[in-house]
Design a protein around this motif. Structure first.
Motif, PDB file in Angstrom:
ATOM      1  N   SER A  69       0.828  -1.209   0.000  1.00  0.00           N
ATOM      2  CA  SER A  69       0.000   0.000   0.000  1.00  0.00           C
ATOM      3  C   SER A  69       0.864   1.261   0.000  1.00  0.00           C
ATOM      4  N   ALA A  96       2.277   2.795   2.173  1.00  0.00           N
ATOM      5  CA  ALA A  96       2.376   3.307   3.546  1.00  0.00           C
ATOM      6  C   ALA A  96       3.058   4.662   3.609  1.00  0.00           C
ATOM      7  N   LEU A  97       2.691   5.555   2.690  1.00  0.00           N
ATOM      8  CA  LEU A  97       3.221   6.923   2.761  1.00  0.00           C
ATOM      9  C   LEU A  97       2.435   7.689   3.808  1.00  0.00           C
ATOM     10  N   PHE A  98       3.101   8.638   4.473  1.00  0.00           N
ATOM     11  CA  PHE A  98       2.409   9.450   5.467  1.00  0.00           C
ATOM     12  C   PHE A  98       1.650  10.553   4.734  1.00  0.00           C
ATOM     13  N   PRO A  99       0.326  10.507   4.764  1.00  0.00           N
ATOM     14  CA  PRO A  99      -0.450  11.383   3.867  1.00  0.00           C
ATOM     15  C   PRO A  99      -0.314  12.870   4.173  1.00  0.00           C
ATOM     16  N   HIS A 100       0.069  13.210   5.405  1.00  0.00           N
ATOM     17  CA  HIS A 100       0.136  14.630   5.756  1.00  0.00           C
ATOM     18  C   HIS A 100       1.524  15.217   5.526  1.00  0.00           C
ATOM     19  N   LEU A 101       2.495  14.366   5.151  1.00  0.00           N
ATOM     20  CA  LEU A 101       3.858  14.849   4.945  1.00  0.00           C
ATOM     21  C   LEU A 101       4.139  14.973   3.451  1.00  0.00           C
TER      22      LEU A 101
END
Lengths: 296, 348
Positions: B83, B85-90
């Protein structure tokens, strides 16, 4: 009128008819009372043969000279500051805890949520017993440790703090549900990716979990502020604003002025202040907080 | 010394087996693919290596150190999730730098690393964007960037290409392989797509129901499948495996060759090794033709069995047409009919 125009007209009428029931209820119970209250606040209260007369801002001038109003307002500010940060913090803490892998977390979630399900009147009565002098729960526990007797709800110094504790107990579980829902939306892969990079749990919380929970925090904050002005059931049951107005909140004062002293014009003016305060908070939150909130 | 080694590692959840006493080793700089159908335990194996799951039994070594009890962060590896797993807010830059910031790398190192990774993956213009402003392929590159920036010796990938469209997937395959060789990483790559495994791997471990079915190079896997399971998993279309009895019934030549052992043996033959023609060939009936461009796959009925034949160009013919099939005896694979294992001695 052309055929096309009349069809448009018919569609518009249908649309308006569909909206009508909801719109009628809104106007009847929200908009009209607001406007009527606003207008009433500029008139005097009718007393006996003397009818209501236009008095301009007299009601508001009276408010400025009313020491009880200022006390109630500062009580409410103290109550809001005491309940909101603690209940939100507690909610977040509990949500993170029951979101983890622990045994019996279903029961734990239920236990945390129970205060929200109970009617405030019942809750207030239970707490009334806790706080009762001499044979109340706290008194019995404290006297076992040799602490001298104390009338928690009868003292001006402690009564508001007692109400704050009840409100926190009541609200934290409710807010926890929102945080829990938001936490369960988050992919466990995020925590795993951070774990592989060596991020501590605190680092992950500060840099990832908390920022991703900001929309929830904003929503909860708005609710918490509204609730801090809206919830007065426990005041009615536990203290009736006493002793010496030390636990009276703005809404309770409005109720007293309006329906115990029957000074409806002054109550209308007080209501306008409450509405203005809430509107101010709402606008402020959505204008300033929105920029710092990440929405997916 | 092996870069990664597993010794008798098991992991079970309640009744389901997960992985069952698996052992393998891979050398540094290898591209190792864990291959298998869904539920075979390949992702579990990867998560055990990463330390995201704890093994019930067995030991795991990375670069010679026993890491069985170590947390993921102390295993000196990076991972790319299915998936992403990226940090969506960064932002992209913050995502890539996440690990370096956690480890408090000097600012100069962070800047240099970011510039190098952005250059390598073509992300230079996207560093300020948020993940949701990127296409799937770009998100994939960001996840890759986060994995390679720390230059860990081992990189784990859990079906990283499965969310991309077919064309992008082919490009990324080549790119990943080139990147892995350029950075000399040991790569462990999980996939269910045998074409991915064949095109990228140095070593393939084919898993089935939590056990290793075969651990070999792609060439070996293709040329000498250790079982009918491997034979039927590798190749497009995969190898035909026909019971000896069926062959013996339709063809006197095969009846003579198999003799009394017809019931014990299954014959495997790759679709691309079969030719049409020869008068003494095995007789079959055409059941269908699938045209693929460069070649066609002809499905033939052979008694109760079905057999795929791969032939160049576009073939035409009515269904039910009788054809004769022939193949080089050297291209024949023999398996045990009951157990499915390869018979080393062949028909001799």
């Amino acid at each position: 009128m052309s055929a096309d125009g009349s069809r448009r007209f018919a569609a518009n009428v249908h649309g308006w008819l569909l909206v009508l029931p909801a719109a009628a209820l809104l106007v009847l119970f929200t908009h009209y009372p607001t406007v009527a209250t606003f207008l009433r606040s500029f008139f005097s209260t009718a007393k006996g043969a003397r009818g209501s007369a236009f008095v301009g801002v007299d009601n508001y001038r009276q408010m400025i000279d009313d020491p009880i109003f200022w006390q109630v307002l500062s009580n409410n500010a103290y109550f809001a500051l005491g309940t909101i940060p603690v209940s939100i913090g507690l909610a977040l803490l509990m949500a993170i805890w029951v979101n983890g892998r622990i045994a019996g977390k279903g029961w734990l979630r239920l236990a945390y949520f129970t205060p929200t399900v109970l009617p405030m009147i019942a809750v207030a009565n239970i707490w009334l017993f806790f706080y009762t002098p001499q044979y109340g729960l706290f008194e019995q526990v404290l006297s076992a440790f040799g602490v001298p007797a104390h009338n928690f709800l009868g003292s001006k110094d402690t009564v508001l703090t007692c109400l704050i504790i009840v409100a926190i107990w009541k609200e934290a579980g409710f807010f926890m549900i929102f945080y829990l829902a938001a936490l369960q939306q988050m992919s466990p892969n995020l925590a795993e990716a951070a774990a592989i990079e060596g991020a501590s749990r605190w680092h992950f919380f500060r840099r990832v979990t908390f920022p991703l929970l900001m929309p929830t925090t904003l929503f909860v904050l708005v609710n918490a502020i509204i609730n801090s002005f809206r919830l007065v059931d426990h005041v009615v049951v536990m203290t009736r604003g006493g002793p010496d107005n030390a636990s009276s909140l703005l809404l309770y004062y409005i109720y007293e002025v309006g329906f115990r002293y029957w000074d409806s014009a002054y109550a209308a003016a007080l209501t306008m202040v409450l509405l203005a305060l809430l509107a101010l908070f709402a606008v402020g939150q959505f204008l300033f907080m929105d920029r710092k909130v990440h929405y997916r | 010394m092996a870069a990664i080694a597993l010794e008798g590692v098991s992991k079970a959840w309640g009744d389901s087996r997960g992985v069952d006493r698996i052992s393998f080793a891979t050398q540094a700089g290898q591209f190792l693919v864990l291959l298998g159908p869904s539920g075979c335990g390949k992702s579990t194996t990867l998560r055990l290596i990463a330390g995201l799951e704890q093994a019930d039994a067995g030991r795991i070594f990375i670069a010679g150190d026993d890491v069985t009890a170590l947390p993921p962060s102390r295993r000196h590896l990076s991972m790319v999730f299915q998936s992403y797993a990226l940090f969506p807010h960064l932002s992209v830059a913050e995502n890539i730098l996440f690990g370096l910031k956690v480890r408090k790398a000097p600012a100069a190192d962070q800047r240099r690393g970011l510039a190098r990774v952005a250059e390598l993956l073509g992300l230079a213009g996207l560093l300020e964007r948020k993940p949701n402003q990127l296409s799937g392929g770009q998100q994939q590159r960001v996840a890759l960037g986060r994995a390679i920036i720390a230059e860990q010796p081992v990189c784990l990938m859990d079906e990283p290409l499965s969310n991309l469209d077919a064309q992008l997937r082919n490009e990324m395959r080549r790119e990943l392989r080139a990147l892995q060789q350029k950075l000399a990483m040991t790569m462990v790559y999980v996939t269910h797509d045998q074409a991915e495994a064949m095109s990228m791997a140095d070593q393939v471990i084919l898993l089935r129901d939590g056990r290793i079915e075969q651990d070999a190079t792609p060439e070996e896997l293709y040329a000498r499948p250790a079982s009918t399971f491997t034979a039927r998993f590798i190749g497009t279309p995969p190898m035909n495996v026909i019971p000896g009895t069926v062959l013996a019934r339709v063809n006197p030549g095969w009846a003579a060759r198999l003799g009394a052992r017809a019931a014990e043996i299954a014959i495997g033959i790759r679709p691309e090794d079969i030719r049409f023609g020869a008068a003494d060939g095995v007789e079959a009936a055409v059941a269908g033709i699938e045209y693929l461009g460069a070649d066609s796959v002809v499905t033939c009925a052979l008694g109760d069995a079905v057999l795929a034949v791969r032939a160049k160009g576009k073939l035409r013919g009515p269904a039910g047409e009788r054809v004769r099939l022939d193949w080089d005896p050297a291209a024949t694979h023999c398996f045990d009919q009951a157990g499915g294992q390869r018979l080393a001695q062949g028909l001799a």
